[in-house]
Write a protein that holds these residues in place. Structure first.
Motif, PDB file in Angstrom:
ATOM      1  N   HIS A 109       0.825  -1.206   0.000  1.00 40.71           N
ATOM      2  CA  HIS A 109       0.000   0.000   0.000  1.00 40.71           C
ATOM      3  C   HIS A 109       0.863   1.261   0.000  1.00 40.71           C
ATOM      4  O   HIS A 109       0.551   2.225  -0.700  1.00 40.71           O
ATOM      5  CB  HIS A 109      -0.959   0.013   1.188  1.00 40.71           C
ATOM      6  N   ILE A 166     -12.850 -13.997   3.186  1.00 42.82           N
ATOM      7  CA  ILE A 166     -12.281 -12.697   2.819  1.00 42.82           C
ATOM      8  C   ILE A 166     -11.305 -12.200   3.891  1.00 42.82           C
ATOM      9  O   ILE A 166     -11.412 -12.561   5.060  1.00 42.82           O
ATOM     10  CB  ILE A 166     -13.371 -11.632   2.560  1.00 42.82           C
ATOM     11  N   TRP A 167     -10.361 -11.381   3.458  1.00 38.73           N
ATOM     12  CA  TRP A 167      -9.380 -10.783   4.360  1.00 38.73           C
ATOM     13  C   TRP A 167      -9.630  -9.285   4.406  1.00 38.73           C
ATOM     14  O   TRP A 167      -9.736  -8.632   3.361  1.00 38.73           O
ATOM     15  CB  TRP A 167      -7.969 -11.052   3.862  1.00 38.73           C
ATOM     16  N   LEU A 168      -9.725  -8.744   5.605  1.00 42.63           N
ATOM     17  CA  LEU A 168      -9.943  -7.319   5.812  1.00 42.63           C
ATOM     18  C   LEU A 168      -8.782  -6.762   6.638  1.00 42.63           C
ATOM     19  O   LEU A 168      -8.389  -7.359   7.643  1.00 42.63           O
ATOM     20  CB  LEU A 168     -11.257  -7.085   6.560  1.00 42.63           C
ATOM     21  N   PRO A 197      -7.290   0.799  -2.078  1.00 44.66           N
ATOM     22  CA  PRO A 197      -7.721  -0.188  -3.082  1.00 44.66           C
ATOM     23  C   PRO A 197      -7.427  -1.624  -2.643  1.00 44.66           C
ATOM     24  O   PRO A 197      -6.512  -1.864  -1.856  1.00 44.66           O
ATOM     25  CB  PRO A 197      -6.889   0.163  -4.319  1.00 44.66           C
ATOM     26  N   LYS A 198      -8.212  -2.542  -3.190  1.00 45.38           N
ATOM     27  CA  LYS A 198      -7.945  -3.966  -2.953  1.00 45.38           C
ATOM     28  C   LYS A 198      -6.572  -4.308  -3.507  1.00 45.38           C
ATOM     29  O   LYS A 198      -6.162  -3.785  -4.545  1.00 45.38           O
ATOM     30  CB  LYS A 198      -8.960  -4.839  -3.704  1.00 45.38           C
ATOM     31  N   GLU A 205      -3.599  -7.830  -3.795  1.00 43.33           N
ATOM     32  CA  GLU A 205      -3.429  -9.276  -3.668  1.00 43.33           C
ATOM     33  C   GLU A 205      -2.058  -9.554  -3.069  1.00 43.33           C
ATOM     34  O   GLU A 205      -1.040  -9.056  -3.546  1.00 43.33           O
ATOM     35  CB  GLU A 205      -3.570  -9.957  -5.021  1.00 43.33           C
ATOM     36  N   VAL A 262      -6.806 -11.901  -1.626  1.00 42.75           N
ATOM     37  CA  VAL A 262      -7.266 -10.540  -1.891  1.00 42.75           C
ATOM     38  C   VAL A 262      -7.496  -9.874  -0.546  1.00 42.75           C
ATOM     39  O   VAL A 262      -8.191 -10.409   0.316  1.00 42.75           O
ATOM     40  CB  VAL A 262      -8.559 -10.548  -2.739  1.00 42.75           C
ATOM     41  N   ILE A 263      -6.892  -8.696  -0.367  1.00 42.89           N
ATOM     42  CA  ILE A 263      -6.982  -7.967   0.884  1.00 42.89           C
ATOM     43  C   ILE A 263      -7.807  -6.701   0.643  1.00 42.89           C
ATOM     44  O   ILE A 263      -7.492  -5.910  -0.252  1.00 42.89           O
ATOM     45  CB  ILE A 263      -5.585  -7.554   1.414  1.00 42.89           C
ATOM     46  N   ILE A 264      -8.830  -6.513   1.456  1.00 44.51           N
ATOM     47  CA  ILE A 264      -9.640  -5.303   1.401  1.00 44.51           C
ATOM     48  C   ILE A 264      -9.254  -4.447   2.602  1.00 44.51           C
ATOM     49  O   ILE A 264      -9.430  -4.864   3.747  1.00 44.51           O
ATOM     50  CB  ILE A 264     -11.145  -5.639   1.438  1.00 44.51           C
ATOM     51  N   SER A 265      -8.714  -3.279   2.321  1.00 44.76           N
ATOM     52  CA  SER A 265      -8.316  -2.370   3.394  1.00 44.76           C
ATOM     53  C   SER A 265      -9.432  -1.363   3.617  1.00 44.76           C
ATOM     54  O   SER A 265      -9.941  -0.770   2.673  1.00 44.76           O
ATOM     55  CB  SER A 265      -7.025  -1.650   3.033  1.00 44.76           C
TER      56      SER A 265
END
Length: 147
Positions: A9, A94-96, A103-104, A106, A111-114
């Motif tokens: 990120h 899912i990973w948060l 943005p998402k 990988e 797949v990581i959602i921040s």
């Protein structure tokens, strides 16, 4: 995995920052060149539009700086029992990552959602632990792990 998420990120944010700074620099040069050869209402309108664009980009730079600051202050080695800023949460599949709205990405095929802790989902997650449940768009999720 948190270290990889933060580093990716930060790299993405640095790339965005560089692009915005290049655009601002280009607008400044354009404004200086335009000032040498133009006069009248069209010139004033063009300068005004360039100034507005610079202000908008400067605001985006401030947002990026705030996001970078959040990421840099997260202790990537700390394991969390309850979800808080810096938690990496697995819910169902899912990973948060509770940090900033970004943005998402990988990482290692995940797949990581921040998300921001102040977002609606972030607020709902704060303080929850492994085994707790929540919903996203009426889809139930169970927290599998909190790191």
């Amino acid at each position: 995995m948190k270290e990889k998420i933060v580093q990716q990120h930060l790299l993405l944010l640095q790339d965005k920052e560089d692009v915005f700074r290049d655009i601002i620099s280009g607008l400044t040069i354009d404004a200086q060149n335009d000032a040498k050869g133009s006069a009248g209402d069209k010139h004033e309108t063009a300068l005004s539009m360039m100034h507005l664009e610079q202000e908008k980009l400067t605001k985006k730079l401030h947002e990026i700086a705030a996001q970078k600051s959040i990421l840099q202050h997260i202790d990537r080695t700390k394991k969390h029992n309850k979800i808080t800023l810096g938690s990496l949460v697995k819910a169902n599949t899912i990973w948060l990552f509770v940090s900033a709205a970004l943005p998402k990405i990988e990482i290692d095929t995940h797949v990581i959602i921040s998300l921001s802790p102040n977002s609606p989902l972030g607020l709902e997650l704060m303080g929850k632990t492994t085994g707790d449940e929540f919903k996203i768009n009426n889809t139930p999720y169970k927290i599998v792990s909190v790191e």
